[in-house]
Design an enzyme around this catalytic site. Structure first.
Site, PDB file in Angstrom:
ATOM      1  N   HIS A   1      -7.125 -49.841   7.666  1.00 37.45           N
ATOM      2  CA  HIS A   1      -6.131 -50.382   6.726  1.00 37.45           C
ATOM      3  C   HIS A   1      -5.703 -51.775   7.158  1.00 37.45           C
ATOM      4  CE1 HIS A   1      -2.546 -49.690   9.364  1.00 37.45           C
ATOM      5  NE2 HIS A   1      -3.233 -48.664   9.801  1.00 37.45           N
TER       6      HIS A   1
ATOM      7  N   ASP B   1      -2.689 -53.323   5.992  1.00 40.74           N
ATOM      8  CA  ASP B   1      -1.243 -53.576   6.012  1.00 40.74           C
ATOM      9  C   ASP B   1      -0.689 -53.347   7.409  1.00 40.74           C
ATOM     10  OD1 ASP B   1      -1.642 -50.709   5.737  1.00 40.74           O
ATOM     11  OD2 ASP B   1       0.512 -50.551   5.390  1.00 40.74           O
TER      12      ASP B   1
ATOM     13  N   GLU C   1      -1.244 -48.119   4.199  1.00 41.95           N
ATOM     14  CA  GLU C   1      -1.335 -46.928   5.045  1.00 41.95           C
ATOM     15  C   GLU C   1      -0.040 -46.690   5.795  1.00 41.95           C
ATOM     16  OE1 GLU C   1      -2.187 -44.647   8.805  1.00 41.95           O
ATOM     17  OE2 GLU C   1      -1.347 -46.649   8.516  1.00 41.95           O
ATOM     18  N   GLU C   2       0.621 -47.768   6.204  1.00 44.55           N
ATOM     19  CA  GLU C   2       1.814 -47.640   7.041  1.00 44.55           C
ATOM     20  C   GLU C   2       2.995 -47.024   6.298  1.00 44.55           C
ATOM     21  OE1 GLU C   2       1.869 -47.840  10.061  1.00 44.55           O
ATOM     22  OE2 GLU C   2       0.326 -49.211  10.763  1.00 44.55           O
TER      23      GLU C   2
ATOM     24  N   ASP D   1      -8.608 -46.132  13.779  1.00 45.17           N
ATOM     25  CA  ASP D   1      -7.161 -46.342  13.704  1.00 45.17           C
ATOM     26  C   ASP D   1      -6.414 -45.656  14.845  1.00 45.17           C
ATOM     27  OD1 ASP D   1      -4.814 -47.327  12.637  1.00 45.17           O
ATOM     28  OD2 ASP D   1      -4.610 -45.766  11.121  1.00 45.17           O
TER      29      ASP D   1
ATOM     30  N   HIS E   1       3.680 -51.179  16.268  1.00 40.18           N
ATOM     31  CA  HIS E   1       4.885 -51.300  15.448  1.00 40.18           C
ATOM     32  C   HIS E   1       6.035 -52.005  16.167  1.00 40.18           C
ATOM     33  CE1 HIS E   1       3.698 -47.594  12.753  1.00 40.18           C
ATOM     34  NE2 HIS E   1       2.700 -48.426  12.977  1.00 40.18           N
TER      35      HIS E   1
END
Length: 411
Positions: free
Chosen positions: A78, A80, A175-176, A198, A380
């Protein structure tokens, strides 16, 4: 490795933060900036059937270079980044030949990436690390995965002596915020199985994840003037605290690990007249997962009974389920990934994901999809980093999976 560094930096310096409050797909217009770049790059390296749809889902094909039938496999990531921490104006820093000491991310703000706190750093002494400058996340989740997939495809195109079947590539938005697979066209993708790139630490190989649900508990109160409130005011916030305290105190994220599930209070919005408690519910075991939902409903019923009035209500929504149920019947796809890692000198770390993955939803949509490491750590947040050598190994794993799948089909 310089091509990996350059490619990765070109991706992470494009802001692609997603927005859970948006109803569009992608949830932010800026995700198109990287999506369109990826489309052009896939064309440039020589991929076939490169496409991007109205929701920014990208697909491409590397045709088979053998004259016999091979299962079609896919690799998915992903583009994003998480809204948990800003992904704007990312300024990556390259730390060559890491010496095992503290890394100063931001001298002015005294932000330090320290192995005293993040012990995994010591696994990468002597390697090249890419870090943040301490003011943003990095975006290795999951731009490292995209870097690895495109680099692997480029390598296979430039080295046709490596035999492989048809390979599909897919890149997704959002995805997040839990929507990465929502509009993924599995039929168009056309793979027999796939792998999401991932995961985190080098060597990770995962085919189990949480069963997941969200819960919103609403507590109704009554507001009157506090000076005349005796026997009249009902302060919903006080009653809400009873619900919070009624759940098992040790079954929270900060007290659990491995296969242990939890209740996680993510947000409280409260006033006297109404309080909302937002929870996520997680458990690998399906029966225990259902038991957690039942427990929350029972607590609501018990509290309503205690106060002889309907003060509490609850809404629970399932989010995703453990992909193990869909992957175990085709365990050879995990075995291939495990063998690929071993063949390039990696020790596979097979463990459950304490979270979710696009692979979970895709598995339930008919595309079995285990998860492979992308190499990053501390996703994150400002302490995120990725060893370049881990990304290089991920590229090798992708190529080896393609090669092994073809060689096994020939036997």
């Amino acid at each position: 490795m310089q091509n990996i560094i350059d490619r990765f930096i070109s991706y992470v310096t494009i802001d692609t933060e997603s927005d859970p409050n948006s109803e569009t797909t992608p949830s932010t217009a800026k995700q198109w900036d990287l999506a369109n770049k990826l489309v052009e790059e896939l064309k440039t390296i020589g991929m076939s059937d490169v496409s991007i749809d109205e929701n920014a889902y990208i697909m491409a094909t590397l045709p088979s270079n053998v004259d016999y039938e091979v299962p079609t496999i896919g690799f998915i990531s992903h583009f994003d980044t998480s809204p948990d921490f800003t992904g704007a104006n990312v300024k990556p820093q390259i730390v060559k030949n890491y010496d095992g000491n503290n890394i100063v991310l931001n001298k002015q703000e005294n932000i330090i990436l320290s192995p005293d706190y993040f012990e995994d750093l010591l696994l990468y002494k002597g390697q090249t690390l890419i870090t943040t400058d301490g003011t943003t996340l990095l975006g290795a989740d999951d731009k490292a995965g995209i870097t690895e997939i495109i680099t692997a495809m480029e390598y296979l195109i430039n080295n046709p002596q490596i035999k492989h079947g048809t390979i599909k590539v897919g890149f997704t938005p959002d995805e997040e915020i839990g929507r990465g697979a929502h509009k993924f066209d599995v039929e168009k993708f056309g793979a027999d199985w796939a792998y999401t790139m991932d995961g985190s630490q080098i060597g990770e190989l995962e085919y189990e994840n949480f069963n997941a649900a969200s819960a919103v508990v609403t507590v109704k109160g009554k507001i009157v003037h506090p000076g005349y409130a005796k026997d009249k005011m009902v302060n919903s916030m006080y009653y809400a605290s009873e619900f919070v305290n009624a759940l098992p105190k040790k079954e929270k994220p900060e007290h659990t690990e491995g296969y242990e599930g939890f209740f996680h209070l993510t947000q409280i919005d409260g006033k006297v007249e109404e309080t909302k408690l937002q929870y996520i519910i997680r458990d690998h075991d399906k029966a225990k997962f259902e038991g957690r939902k039942t427990l929350m409903k029972n607590v609501v019923d018990e509290l309503n009974s205690k106060y002889d009035s309907l003060i509490f209500s609850i809404e629970i929504k399932d989010q995703y389920f453990n992909m193990k149920e869909k992957v175990e019947p085709v365990m050879h796809i995990v075995d291939i990934a495990e063998e690929a890692m071993k063949s390039i000198g990696l020790k596979p770390i097979i463990k459950p994901i304490r979270g979710g993955t696009d692979g979970s939803q895709l598995s339930y949509m008919g595309l079995p999809c285990p998860n492979i490491f992308a190499g990053g750590h501390n996703f994150h947040g400002r302490y995120e980093y990725v060893p370049v050598e881990s990304m290089q190994k991920a590229v090798e794993v992708i190529c080896k999976i393609a090669e092994l799948t073809a060689s096994m089909a020939q036997k």
